[in-house]
Design a protein around this motif. Structure first.
Motif, PDB file in Angstrom:
ATOM      1  N   LEU A  90      45.233 -15.422   1.958  1.00  0.00           N
ATOM      2  CA  LEU A  90      45.314 -16.508   2.096  1.00  0.00           C
ATOM      3  C   LEU A  90      46.119 -17.263   0.647  1.00  0.00           C
ATOM      4  O   LEU A  90      46.856 -18.243   0.191  1.00  0.00           O
ATOM      5  N   ILE A  91      45.807 -16.522  -1.276  1.00  0.00           N
ATOM      6  CA  ILE A  91      45.668 -16.419  -2.870  1.00  0.00           C
ATOM      7  C   ILE A  91      47.410 -16.582  -1.807  1.00  0.00           C
ATOM      8  O   ILE A  91      48.248 -17.380  -2.791  1.00  0.00           O
ATOM      9  N   GLY A  92      47.085 -15.255  -1.692  1.00  0.00           N
ATOM     10  CA  GLY A  92      49.705 -14.112  -1.775  1.00  0.00           C
ATOM     11  C   GLY A  92      50.125 -15.504  -1.417  1.00  0.00           C
ATOM     12  O   GLY A  92      50.604 -15.562  -1.770  1.00  0.00           O
ATOM     13  N   LEU A  93      49.384 -15.692  -0.405  1.00  0.00           N
ATOM     14  CA  LEU A  93      50.263 -17.211   0.601  1.00  0.00           C
ATOM     15  C   LEU A  93      50.717 -18.266  -0.252  1.00  0.00           C
ATOM     16  O   LEU A  93      51.673 -18.920  -0.573  1.00  0.00           O
ATOM     17  N   LEU A  94      49.677 -18.687  -0.525  1.00  0.00           N
ATOM     18  CA  LEU A  94      49.139 -20.098  -1.657  1.00  0.00           C
ATOM     19  C   LEU A  94      50.816 -20.406  -2.630  1.00  0.00           C
ATOM     20  O   LEU A  94      51.749 -20.950  -3.046  1.00  0.00           O
ATOM     21  N   ALA A  95      50.075 -18.717  -3.266  1.00  0.00           N
ATOM     22  CA  ALA A  95      50.985 -18.915  -4.295  1.00  0.00           C
ATOM     23  C   ALA A  95      52.405 -18.335  -4.061  1.00  0.00           C
ATOM     24  O   ALA A  95      53.502 -18.848  -4.970  1.00  0.00           O
ATOM     25  N   ALA A  96      53.284 -17.876  -3.578  1.00  0.00           N
ATOM     26  CA  ALA A  96      54.088 -17.253  -2.778  1.00  0.00           C
ATOM     27  C   ALA A  96      55.169 -18.494  -2.127  1.00  0.00           C
ATOM     28  O   ALA A  96      56.324 -18.661  -2.259  1.00  0.00           O
ATOM     29  N   THR A  97      54.529 -19.589  -1.437  1.00  0.00           N
ATOM     30  CA  THR A  97      55.164 -20.761  -0.321  1.00  0.00           C
ATOM     31  C   THR A  97      54.551 -22.144  -1.452  1.00  0.00           C
ATOM     32  O   THR A  97      55.262 -22.873  -0.852  1.00  0.00           O
ATOM     33  N   GLY A  98      54.211 -21.804  -2.188  1.00  0.00           N
ATOM     34  CA  GLY A  98      52.766 -23.558  -3.280  1.00  0.00           C
ATOM     35  C   GLY A  98      52.641 -24.503  -1.629  1.00  0.00           C
ATOM     36  O   GLY A  98      52.855 -25.967  -1.570  1.00  0.00           O
ATOM     37  N   MET A  99      52.278 -23.468  -0.652  1.00  0.00           N
ATOM     38  CA  MET A  99      51.363 -24.951   0.560  1.00  0.00           C
ATOM     39  C   MET A  99      50.477 -25.104  -0.364  1.00  0.00           C
ATOM     40  O   MET A  99      49.801 -24.325  -1.367  1.00  0.00           O
ATOM     41  N   ARG A 100      50.445 -26.208   0.747  1.00  0.00           N
ATOM     42  CA  ARG A 100      48.527 -26.872   0.670  1.00  0.00           C
ATOM     43  C   ARG A 100      47.514 -26.016   1.206  1.00  0.00           C
ATOM     44  O   ARG A 100      47.771 -25.463   1.734  1.00  0.00           O
ATOM     45  N   VAL A 101      46.699 -25.971   0.233  1.00  0.00           N
ATOM     46  CA  VAL A 101      45.779 -25.260   1.187  1.00  0.00           C
ATOM     47  C   VAL A 101      45.005 -25.871   2.238  1.00  0.00           C
ATOM     48  O   VAL A 101      45.184 -24.653   3.321  1.00  0.00           O
ATOM     49  N   GLY A 102      45.206 -27.430   2.811  1.00  0.00           N
ATOM     50  CA  GLY A 102      45.272 -27.857   3.909  1.00  0.00           C
ATOM     51  C   GLY A 102      45.930 -27.134   5.072  1.00  0.00           C
ATOM     52  O   GLY A 102      45.677 -27.511   5.935  1.00  0.00           O
ATOM     53  N   GLU A 103      47.342 -26.696   4.551  1.00  0.00           N
ATOM     54  CA  GLU A 103      48.270 -26.945   5.309  1.00  0.00           C
ATOM     55  C   GLU A 103      47.777 -25.151   5.717  1.00  0.00           C
ATOM     56  O   GLU A 103      48.092 -25.027   6.948  1.00  0.00           O
ATOM     57  N   PHE A 126      51.430 -37.639   4.586  1.00  0.00           N
ATOM     58  CA  PHE A 126      51.360 -38.287   5.321  1.00  0.00           C
ATOM     59  C   PHE A 126      52.214 -38.543   6.807  1.00  0.00           C
ATOM     60  O   PHE A 126      52.827 -38.962   7.607  1.00  0.00           O
ATOM     61  N   GLY A 127      51.167 -37.310   7.793  1.00  0.00           N
ATOM     62  CA  GLY A 127      51.150 -37.050   8.889  1.00  0.00           C
ATOM     63  C   GLY A 127      53.051 -36.116   8.942  1.00  0.00           C
ATOM     64  O   GLY A 127      53.590 -36.360  10.473  1.00  0.00           O
ATOM     65  N   LYS A 128      53.778 -36.148   8.000  1.00  0.00           N
ATOM     66  CA  LYS A 128      54.868 -35.357   8.112  1.00  0.00           C
ATOM     67  C   LYS A 128      54.995 -33.812   8.527  1.00  0.00           C
ATOM     68  O   LYS A 128      53.690 -32.978   8.524  1.00  0.00           O
ATOM     69  N   SER A 129      55.524 -32.844   9.404  1.00  0.00           N
ATOM     70  CA  SER A 129      55.514 -32.179  10.041  1.00  0.00           C
ATOM     71  C   SER A 129      57.009 -30.876   9.244  1.00  0.00           C
ATOM     72  O   SER A 129      57.934 -31.856   8.839  1.00  0.00           O
ATOM     73  N   ARG A 130      56.868 -29.536   8.970  1.00  0.00           N
ATOM     74  CA  ARG A 130      57.893 -28.925   7.846  1.00  0.00           C
ATOM     75  C   ARG A 130      58.358 -27.437   8.560  1.00  0.00           C
ATOM     76  O   ARG A 130      57.126 -27.332   9.323  1.00  0.00           O
ATOM     77  N   LEU A 131      58.987 -27.287   8.595  1.00  0.00           N
ATOM     78  CA  LEU A 131      59.232 -25.338   8.536  1.00  0.00           C
ATOM     79  C   LEU A 131      59.704 -25.307   7.173  1.00  0.00           C
ATOM     80  O   LEU A 131      60.287 -24.982   6.253  1.00  0.00           O
ATOM     81  N   ALA A 132      58.493 -23.950   6.677  1.00  0.00           N
ATOM     82  CA  ALA A 132      58.637 -23.230   5.696  1.00  0.00           C
ATOM     83  C   ALA A 132      59.051 -21.730   5.795  1.00  0.00           C
ATOM     84  O   ALA A 132      58.489 -20.725   6.411  1.00  0.00           O
ATOM     85  N   PRO A 133      60.202 -21.116   5.196  1.00  0.00           N
ATOM     86  CA  PRO A 133      61.100 -19.897   5.649  1.00  0.00           C
ATOM     87  C   PRO A 133      59.705 -18.897   4.560  1.00  0.00           C
ATOM     88  O   PRO A 133      59.703 -19.058   3.489  1.00  0.00           O
TER      89      PRO A 133
END
Length: 214
Positions: A90-103, A126-133
């Motif tokens: 989880l920590i690695g994913l946040l650091a590598a993608t910049g995702m929010r914790v809630g995401e 704001f209720g938006k969705s996106r794709l993150a490579p």
């Protein structure tokens, strides 16, 4: 409704000038005045800047690559193999993608598209969705975690990608507590003006990305 009346209410004796109460009152007065303009053309809307905000913005903590390596190393030493894998990934994913914790918490198994190495982040801010490579190394880490998760919880009770030791969807207080202990135990941010937050991994990702672009 006049500016003078708004200031009188904002600076009333019961308002503590050392807090943000005055600024909050002015925000309320300004909103009320904007509403009143439709009813009375003589209404005065208080301009911005009349009352300085005493709120001190939390200065982001920018993690160094060594800090992040230390966090990941600390996560690998948690009490159980599965807890270690969950928090390290989880920590690695946040650091590598910049995702929010809630995401990250809301990721479901079907949101990790392995063929195209893309994550589907649904109904975020704001209720938006996106794709993150994601990079191949990030996808490989997610796949390793998924294999261990399915081995430990072979009869899943949730569609969540990240699960707790009990097999439930992860919750923020648990993640925050583990992250706080990892930082404190390693002395990360000990001399910083504000203690590092897990959300600062997102700030760090943004800063590093902008610097690399520059």
């Amino acid at each position: 409704m006049t500016v003078a009346a708004a200031l009188a209410w904002v600076n009333a004796p019961e308002v503590d000038p050392s807090t943000t109460m005055a600024a909050r009152r002015m925000t309320i007065a300004r909103g009320f005045a904007q509403h009143m303009t439709a009813l009375d053309s003589r209404t005065e809307i208080p301009p911005f800047g009349l009352v300085p905000s005493r709120r001190r913005r939390h200065e982001p903590f920018i993690f160094s690559p060594t800090d992040i390596d230390t966090l990941l190393s600390g996560a690998r030493n948690l009490r159980t193999r599965f807890a270690s894998a969950t928090h390290e990934t989880l920590i690695g994913l946040l650091a590598a993608t910049g995702m929010r914790v809630g995401e990250a918490i809301r990721l479901d198994r079907g949101d990790v598209e392995e063929t195209d190495a893309v994550l589907t982040i649904r109904e975020s801010k704001f209720g938006k969705s996106r794709l993150a490579p994601v990079q191949p190394s990030v996808l490989a880490a997610l796949q390793r975690y998924a294999r261990l998760r399915d081995e430990v919880h072979h009869e899943p009770t949730t569609v969540s990608f990240f699960v707790s030791t009990r097999g439930n969807r992860m919750v923020y207080p648990t993640i925050h507590a583990v992250f706080r202990n990892l930082c404190d135990g390693a002395g990360i941010g000990a001399t910083a003006a504000f203690p590092p937050r897990i959300h600062d991994l997102r700030h760090t990702f943004a800063v590093r990305t902008l610097l690399n672009w520059y």
